[in-house]
Motif scaffolding. Structure first.
Motif, PDB file in Angstrom:
ATOM      1  N   ILE A   9       0.817  -1.175   0.020  1.00  0.00           N
ATOM      2  CA  ILE A   9      -0.130   0.106  -0.027  1.00  0.00           C
ATOM      3  C   ILE A   9       0.773   1.299  -0.097  1.00  0.00           C
ATOM      4  O   ILE A   9       0.690   2.048  -0.718  1.00  0.00           O
ATOM      5  N   THR A  10       2.019   1.230   0.906  1.00  0.00           N
ATOM      6  CA  THR A  10       2.929   2.415   0.814  1.00  0.00           C
ATOM      7  C   THR A  10       3.317   2.604  -0.470  1.00  0.00           C
ATOM      8  O   THR A  10       3.427   3.814  -1.044  1.00  0.00           O
ATOM      9  N   ILE A  11       3.787   1.603  -1.263  1.00  0.00           N
ATOM     10  CA  ILE A  11       4.569   1.789  -2.572  1.00  0.00           C
ATOM     11  C   ILE A  11       3.358   2.213  -3.520  1.00  0.00           C
ATOM     12  O   ILE A  11       3.640   3.131  -4.304  1.00  0.00           O
ATOM     13  N   PHE A  12       2.321   1.856  -3.379  1.00  0.00           N
ATOM     14  CA  PHE A  12       1.279   2.237  -4.133  1.00  0.00           C
ATOM     15  C   PHE A  12       1.071   3.824  -4.034  1.00  0.00           C
ATOM     16  O   PHE A  12       0.739   4.519  -4.942  1.00  0.00           O
ATOM     17  N   ILE A  13       0.718   4.259  -2.727  1.00  0.00           N
ATOM     18  CA  ILE A  13       0.580   5.554  -2.469  1.00  0.00           C
ATOM     19  C   ILE A  13       1.768   6.535  -2.952  1.00  0.00           C
ATOM     20  O   ILE A  13       1.541   7.492  -3.533  1.00  0.00           O
ATOM     21  N   CYS A  14       2.812   5.883  -2.618  1.00  0.00           N
ATOM     22  CA  CYS A  14       4.130   6.715  -3.254  1.00  0.00           C
ATOM     23  C   CYS A  14       4.125   6.865  -4.680  1.00  0.00           C
ATOM     24  O   CYS A  14       4.376   7.982  -5.316  1.00  0.00           O
ATOM     25  N   CYS A  15       3.537   5.832  -5.482  1.00  0.00           N
ATOM     26  CA  CYS A  15       3.653   5.846  -6.868  1.00  0.00           C
ATOM     27  C   CYS A  15       2.512   6.819  -7.371  1.00  0.00           C
ATOM     28  O   CYS A  15       2.862   7.570  -8.267  1.00  0.00           O
ATOM     29  N   VAL A  16       1.445   6.954  -6.759  1.00  0.00           N
ATOM     30  CA  VAL A  16       0.347   7.807  -6.960  1.00  0.00           C
ATOM     31  C   VAL A  16       0.872   9.162  -6.813  1.00  0.00           C
ATOM     32  O   VAL A  16       0.603  10.187  -7.571  1.00  0.00           O
ATOM     33  N   PHE A  17       1.402   9.636  -5.780  1.00  0.00           N
ATOM     34  CA  PHE A  17       2.057  11.130  -5.356  1.00  0.00           C
ATOM     35  C   PHE A  17       3.089  11.336  -6.238  1.00  0.00           C
ATOM     36  O   PHE A  17       3.397  12.369  -6.671  1.00  0.00           O
ATOM     37  N   SER A  18       3.952  10.355  -6.560  1.00  0.00           N
ATOM     38  CA  SER A  18       5.011  10.734  -7.552  1.00  0.00           C
ATOM     39  C   SER A  18       4.335  11.180  -8.996  1.00  0.00           C
ATOM     40  O   SER A  18       4.920  12.061  -9.650  1.00  0.00           O
ATOM     41  N   LEU A  19       3.384  10.332  -9.456  1.00  0.00           N
ATOM     42  CA  LEU A  19       2.613  10.840 -10.512  1.00  0.00           C
ATOM     43  C   LEU A  19       2.075  12.080 -10.616  1.00  0.00           C
ATOM     44  O   LEU A  19       2.181  13.066 -11.275  1.00  0.00           O
ATOM     45  N   GLN A  20       1.456  12.455  -9.481  1.00  0.00           N
ATOM     46  CA  GLN A  20       0.881  13.712  -9.246  1.00  0.00           C
ATOM     47  C   GLN A  20       1.904  14.900  -9.356  1.00  0.00           C
ATOM     48  O   GLN A  20       1.776  16.007  -9.915  1.00  0.00           O
ATOM     49  N   SER A  21       2.995  14.541  -8.338  1.00  0.00           N
ATOM     50  CA  SER A  21       4.016  15.424  -8.370  1.00  0.00           C
ATOM     51  C   SER A  21       4.720  15.801  -9.674  1.00  0.00           C
ATOM     52  O   SER A  21       4.993  17.124 -10.040  1.00  0.00           O
ATOM     53  N   PHE A  22       4.739  14.741 -10.463  1.00  0.00           N
ATOM     54  CA  PHE A  22       5.503  14.702 -12.003  1.00  0.00           C
ATOM     55  C   PHE A  22       4.562  15.878 -12.727  1.00  0.00           C
ATOM     56  O   PHE A  22       5.041  16.732 -13.447  1.00  0.00           O
ATOM     57  N   THR A  23       3.242  15.464 -12.837  1.00  0.00           N
ATOM     58  CA  THR A  23       2.243  16.375 -13.553  1.00  0.00           C
ATOM     59  C   THR A  23       2.271  17.658 -13.310  1.00  0.00           C
ATOM     60  O   THR A  23       2.371  18.646 -14.081  1.00  0.00           O
ATOM     61  N   GLN A  24       2.339  18.071 -11.958  1.00  0.00           N
ATOM     62  CA  GLN A  24       2.163  19.327 -11.509  1.00  0.00           C
ATOM     63  C   GLN A  24       3.681  20.136 -11.704  1.00  0.00           C
ATOM     64  O   GLN A  24       3.409  21.208 -11.825  1.00  0.00           O
ATOM     65  N   ARG A  25       4.684  19.521 -11.839  1.00  0.00           N
ATOM     66  CA  ARG A  25       6.035  19.814 -12.001  1.00  0.00           C
ATOM     67  C   ARG A  25       6.318  20.205 -13.291  1.00  0.00           C
ATOM     68  O   ARG A  25       6.767  21.215 -13.766  1.00  0.00           O
ATOM     69  N   TYR A  26       5.688  19.291 -14.349  1.00  0.00           N
ATOM     70  CA  TYR A  26       6.240  19.384 -15.796  1.00  0.00           C
ATOM     71  C   TYR A  26       5.085  19.856 -16.592  1.00  0.00           C
ATOM     72  O   TYR A  26       5.397  20.142 -17.863  1.00  0.00           O
ATOM     73  N   TYR A  27       4.046  20.208 -16.180  1.00  0.00           N
ATOM     74  CA  TYR A  27       3.004  20.934 -17.012  1.00  0.00           C
ATOM     75  C   TYR A  27       2.257  22.045 -16.343  1.00  0.00           C
ATOM     76  O   TYR A  27       2.110  21.981 -14.930  1.00  0.00           O
ATOM     77  N   ALA A  28       2.107  22.996 -16.876  1.00  0.00           N
ATOM     78  CA  ALA A  28       1.646  24.457 -16.440  1.00  0.00           C
ATOM     79  C   ALA A  28       0.268  24.821 -17.113  1.00  0.00           C
ATOM     80  O   ALA A  28       0.216  24.448 -18.426  1.00  0.00           O
ATOM     81  N   ILE A  29      -0.800  24.805 -16.548  1.00  0.00           N
ATOM     82  CA  ILE A  29      -2.058  25.151 -17.196  1.00  0.00           C
ATOM     83  C   ILE A  29      -2.353  26.884 -17.176  1.00  0.00           C
ATOM     84  O   ILE A  29      -1.889  27.345 -16.192  1.00  0.00           O
ATOM     85  N   LYS A  30      -3.398  27.239 -17.778  1.00  0.00           N
ATOM     86  CA  LYS A  30      -3.774  28.617 -17.861  1.00  0.00           C
ATOM     87  C   LYS A  30      -4.957  28.759 -18.415  1.00  0.00           C
ATOM     88  O   LYS A  30      -5.392  27.944 -19.646  1.00  0.00           O
ATOM     89  N   ARG A  31      -6.017  29.537 -17.921  1.00  0.00           N
ATOM     90  CA  ARG A  31      -7.304  29.768 -18.541  1.00  0.00           C
ATOM     91  C   ARG A  31      -7.262  30.638 -19.791  1.00  0.00           C
ATOM     92  O   ARG A  31      -6.480  31.708 -19.537  1.00  0.00           O
ATOM     93  N   LEU A  32      -7.852  30.223 -20.689  1.00  0.00           N
ATOM     94  CA  LEU A  32      -7.622  31.102 -22.001  1.00  0.00           C
ATOM     95  C   LEU A  32      -8.497  32.280 -22.019  1.00  0.00           C
ATOM     96  O   LEU A  32      -9.550  32.310 -21.262  1.00  0.00           O
ATOM     97  N   SER A  33      -7.859  33.240 -22.944  1.00  0.00           N
ATOM     98  CA  SER A  33      -8.817  34.565 -22.929  1.00  0.00           C
ATOM     99  C   SER A  33     -10.110  34.366 -23.749  1.00  0.00           C
ATOM    100  O   SER A  33     -10.926  35.306 -23.568  1.00  0.00           O
ATOM    101  N   VAL A  34     -10.204  33.311 -24.393  1.00  0.00           N
ATOM    102  CA  VAL A  34     -11.308  32.983 -25.257  1.00  0.00           C
ATOM    103  C   VAL A  34     -12.703  32.655 -24.363  1.00  0.00           C
ATOM    104  O   VAL A  34     -13.679  32.645 -24.975  1.00  0.00           O
ATOM    105  N   ASN A  35     -12.278  32.478 -23.285  1.00  0.00           N
ATOM    106  CA  ASN A  35     -13.626  32.040 -22.282  1.00  0.00           C
ATOM    107  C   ASN A  35     -14.371  33.331 -22.071  1.00  0.00           C
ATOM    108  O   ASN A  35     -13.931  34.773 -21.710  1.00  0.00           O
ATOM    109  N   ASN A  36     -15.634  33.340 -21.552  1.00  0.00           N
ATOM    110  CA  ASN A  36     -16.577  34.317 -21.551  1.00  0.00           C
ATOM    111  C   ASN A  36     -17.314  34.039 -20.119  1.00  0.00           C
ATOM    112  O   ASN A  36     -17.895  32.892 -19.924  1.00  0.00           O
ATOM    113  N   ARG A  37     -17.298  34.749 -19.094  1.00  0.00           N
ATOM    114  CA  ARG A  37     -17.863  34.621 -17.859  1.00  0.00           C
ATOM    115  C   ARG A  37     -19.297  34.345 -17.964  1.00  0.00           C
ATOM    116  O   ARG A  37     -19.744  33.695 -17.053  1.00  0.00           O
ATOM    117  N   GLN A  38     -19.910  35.039 -18.635  1.00  0.00           N
ATOM    118  CA  GLN A  38     -21.400  34.692 -18.963  1.00  0.00           C
ATOM    119  C   GLN A  38     -21.915  33.704 -19.736  1.00  0.00           C
ATOM    120  O   GLN A  38     -23.148  33.529 -20.012  1.00  0.00           O
TER     121      GLN A  38
END
Length: 327
Positions: A9-38
């Protein structure tokens, strides 16, 4: 044995957090200006060098059909020109030939951008008022680009008058069509189906099976050239919101779906994920800030261009043995 179970279980949790850490570290997201709040914007697709998506923003000053129980207009297809990487201009209606007073979208294109697959209300009538009547259903249509105009709008063989069909995606080689259907013979809600191009037409539909589909909705299929299927689902998690999953096709069998970690998934609805073949840029939609908005994500890893292709080398070696006797 208890220690071994805890260790796994510990190994599985570590793998999950490693995947999440990887995506957060190597991908940056941004909301596009084409969006309309209404309004809502989602279902982004790559179209040449630009962005095509659907929105229920108001585009007609005089006549606006609205959804039942809502003052929002129905969905139309929009195009936003890319001015520079990640920067898009003001969205414009994609095609007047495609747009009606009814819902259009989501959409997909073939590799050359000359054939369009899009979702639309089956019976497009020239009447006024609300178009979401109880006797209407959604279906998939195609259109061809001829002299810069989208013409030859044709219904596909998968449409049925008594249930919804939509969310098309065509593979890069044009040989397979993924789509979603509420076919009552399915597993419940929207299921994902596939059809092969055979003898100049799309062949019979095939359900992707219980590894992909559940009793809930599976929607927005996107098949990457690597053999990975991305889709959104309410049935592969204990949560009730839409989440983005992927499954790999190995030996002609779909593997157990994997939930995408943050920042792609959140505590809200996350869906309509698309990514380039190079895996460095893509889009998805989310209502994490209230309305449905489109987000762009980019890899933060360095990109190397104009690199020489690796060459195969032949080396010749001469070995000398120290202390040998010359005979």
């Amino acid at each position: 044995m208890k220690w071994i179970g805890l260790h796994i279980i510990t190994i599985f949790i570590c793998c999950v957090f490693s995947l999440q850490s990887f995506t957060q570290r190597y991908y940056a997201i941004k909301r596009l200006s084409v969006n309309n709040r209404q309004s809502d914007e989602y279902a982004p697709v790559f179209y040449q060098n630009d962005l095509v998506f659907i929105s229920n923003r108001k585009n007609d000053v005089f006549i606006v059909n609205t959804n039942v129980g809502s003052d929002l207009p129905l969905y139309d297809i929009y195009l936003a020109k890319q001015r520079r990487p990640g920067r898009f201009g003001t969205p414009q209606l994609f095609s007047k030939n495609i747009s009606t007073r009814f819902n259009e979208g989501p959409i997909a294109f073939n590799k050359d951008g000359t054939v369009m697959y899009f979702t639309r209300t089956l019976h497009v009538l020239n009447d006024f008022g609300n178009s979401l009547r109880g006797d209407t259903a959604l279906g998939i249509f195609t259109a061809q680009l001829v002299n810069d105009n989208w013409v030859n709008i044709t219904a596909t063989r998968f449409n049925r008058p008594n249930y919804n069909v939509g969310f098309p995606f065509v593979t890069e080689d044009g040989q397979q069509l993924f789509f979603c259907s509420e076919d009552p013979r399915g597993m419940g809600g929207y299921d994902i189906y596939i059809s092969d191009w055979e003898n100049g037409r799309w062949g019979p539909q095939r359900n992707l099976g219980s590894r992909i589909n559940t009793a809930e909705n599976e929607v927005f299929p996107f098949f990457h050239s690597s053999g990975r299927l991305y889709f959104a689902s309410r049935g592969h998690d204990e949560r009730t919101d839409l989440d983005i999953f992927y499954s790999d096709l190995v030996n002609n069998e779909w593997q157990e779906p994997v939930k995408m970690p943050a920042p792609f998934n959140s505590n809200a609805d996350d869906f309509s994920f698309v990514i380039k073949n190079t895996m460095d840029t893509g889009f998805f939609a989310s209502n994490r800030t209230g309305s449905r908005d489109i987000y762009i994500f980019n890899s933060t890893l360095p990109v190397f261009t104009n690199c020489p292709q690796q060459q195969e080398n032949d080396y010749c070696y001469i070995f000398y043995e120290l202390g040998s006797i010359d005979l």
